[in-house]
Design a protein around this motif. Structure first.
Motif, mmCIF file in Angstrom:
data_model
loop_
_atom_site.group_PDB
_atom_site.id
_atom_site.type_symbol
_atom_site.label_atom_id
_atom_site.label_comp_id
_atom_site.label_asym_id
_atom_site.label_seq_id
_atom_site.Cartn_x
_atom_site.Cartn_y
_atom_site.Cartn_z
ATOM 1 N N THR A 195 29.144 63.274 2.127
ATOM 2 C CA THR A 195 30.005 64.450 1.985
ATOM 3 C C THR A 195 29.440 65.644 2.744
ATOM 4 O OG1 THR A 195 30.664 63.667 -0.219
ATOM 5 C CG2 THR A 195 31.119 65.970 0.323
ATOM 6 N N LEU A 196 28.133 65.797 2.714
ATOM 7 C CA LEU A 196 27.488 66.904 3.417
ATOM 8 C C LEU A 196 27.664 66.780 4.930
ATOM 9 C CD1 LEU A 196 25.711 69.436 3.302
ATOM 10 C CD2 LEU A 196 23.713 67.938 3.340
ATOM 11 N N ILE A 197 27.558 65.563 5.442
ATOM 12 C CA ILE A 197 27.745 65.358 6.886
ATOM 13 C C ILE A 197 29.182 65.676 7.292
ATOM 14 C CG2 ILE A 197 27.729 63.620 8.715
ATOM 15 C CD1 ILE A 197 25.447 62.231 7.239
ATOM 16 N N LEU A 198 30.131 65.190 6.500
ATOM 17 C CA LEU A 198 31.536 65.491 6.796
ATOM 18 C C LEU A 198 31.818 66.981 6.689
ATOM 19 C CD1 LEU A 198 33.296 62.538 4.928
ATOM 20 C CD2 LEU A 198 32.808 62.750 7.379
ATOM 21 N N LEU A 199 31.195 67.631 5.698
ATOM 22 C CA LEU A 199 31.387 69.066 5.533
ATOM 23 C C LEU A 199 30.782 69.849 6.695
ATOM 24 C CD1 LEU A 199 32.479 71.296 3.689
ATOM 25 C CD2 LEU A 199 30.282 71.308 2.504
ATOM 26 N N SER A 200 29.716 69.328 7.281
ATOM 27 C CA SER A 200 29.108 69.995 8.433
ATOM 28 C C SER A 200 30.072 70.003 9.616
ATOM 29 C CB SER A 200 27.806 69.295 8.820
ATOM 30 O OG SER A 200 26.875 69.347 7.753
ATOM 31 N N PHE A 201 30.760 68.871 9.840
ATOM 32 C CA PHE A 201 31.770 68.836 10.904
ATOM 33 C C PHE A 201 32.926 69.773 10.579
ATOM 34 C CE2 PHE A 201 29.693 64.693 11.618
ATOM 35 C CZ PHE A 201 29.458 64.793 12.987
ATOM 36 N N LEU A 202 33.318 69.820 9.301
ATOM 37 C CA LEU A 202 34.391 70.726 8.900
ATOM 38 C C LEU A 202 33.990 72.179 9.102
ATOM 39 C CD1 LEU A 202 37.154 71.232 7.603
ATOM 40 C CD2 LEU A 202 36.046 71.108 5.363
#
Length: 226
Positions: A195-202
């Motif tokens: 989730t943190l990795i996806l949030l970083s892209f977001l």
């Protein structure tokens, strides 16, 4: 404990040296070129990106406003750099500070107002009173339109600050949860890491979009006064 979440907005230092200095040196790798007069893949990509941004910004402005394109393009590139800077380790995002954003929003918004008052004062002042307004409502509408005009720079600054701050705080919460559950709850920690990795892209997308929205609104304000 909750106050520690705001530590990410501080400038970290080691042995008295602010770590933002080496972090700022890292993006310079993208700009290193042996000869600026010779086109290479990186410079071509940069030129194409800047041209695309400029075309998108001037779509909402008529021909007389195209002379402001370089100013708005430079402002947007500055905001993109400042917004994405905080995604690097040990760095600080200047645009999470309301004072910084207001220092950018107020002069540029005032510039659009002054351009209108200089070129077409009657039309610019006419925006404060819609055509066909009943006489008893004229004083009230003038006050309402004046307040809505003066609140524009505040809305620009608060919007940029709120979006970037909320994203960084959410990343801080998820990263803290990932570290806290790493030893005992491996599955939960792995899900939090994904989730943190996806949030970083977001968050990267938000940094780009907010810079574009900030500049686009200024171009719309300029269009009303030219």
């Amino acid at each position: 404990m909750a106050l520690n979440f705001f530590d990410q907005f501080d400038i970290h230092s080691t042995l008295g040296l602010p770590l933002i200095i080496p972090a700022l040196m890292f993006p310079l790798i993208l700009w290193i070129s042996t000869n600026r007069l010779v086109k290479n893949r990186l410079s071509t990509l940069q030129s194409g990106f800047i041209n695309l941004l400029t075309k998108q910004l001037v779509l909402s402005v008529n021909i007389s406003g195209h002379k402001w394109a370089s100013l708005f393009t430079a402002l947007m590139l500055l905001l993109i750099s400042l917004n994405t800077l905080g995604l690097l380790p040990y760095t600080f995002t200047p645009t999470t500070q309301l004072s910084m954003n207001m220092a950018l929003a107020t002069p540029t918004w005032l510039m659009t107002i002054m351009v209108g008052l200089r070129n077409q004062p009657t039309i610019s002042l006419g925006h404060l009173l819609p055509e066909g307004t009943p006489t008893p409502l004229i004083p009230m509408l003038i006050v309402i339109e004046t307040v809505s005009l003066l609140i524009r720079p505040i809305a620009l600054g608060v919007r940029l600050t709120a979006n970037l701050t909320a994203g960084h705080l959410l990343m801080q919460l998820i990263s803290s949860a990932t570290l806290a559950t790493a030893s005992s709850f491996t599955t939960a920690s792995s899900m939090a890491l994904v989730t943190l990795i996806l949030l970083s892209f977001l968050e990267m997308a938000v940094a780009l979009i907010q810079a574009y929205v900030f500049t686009l609104l200024l171009t719309l304000y300029l269009q009303e006064n030219i």
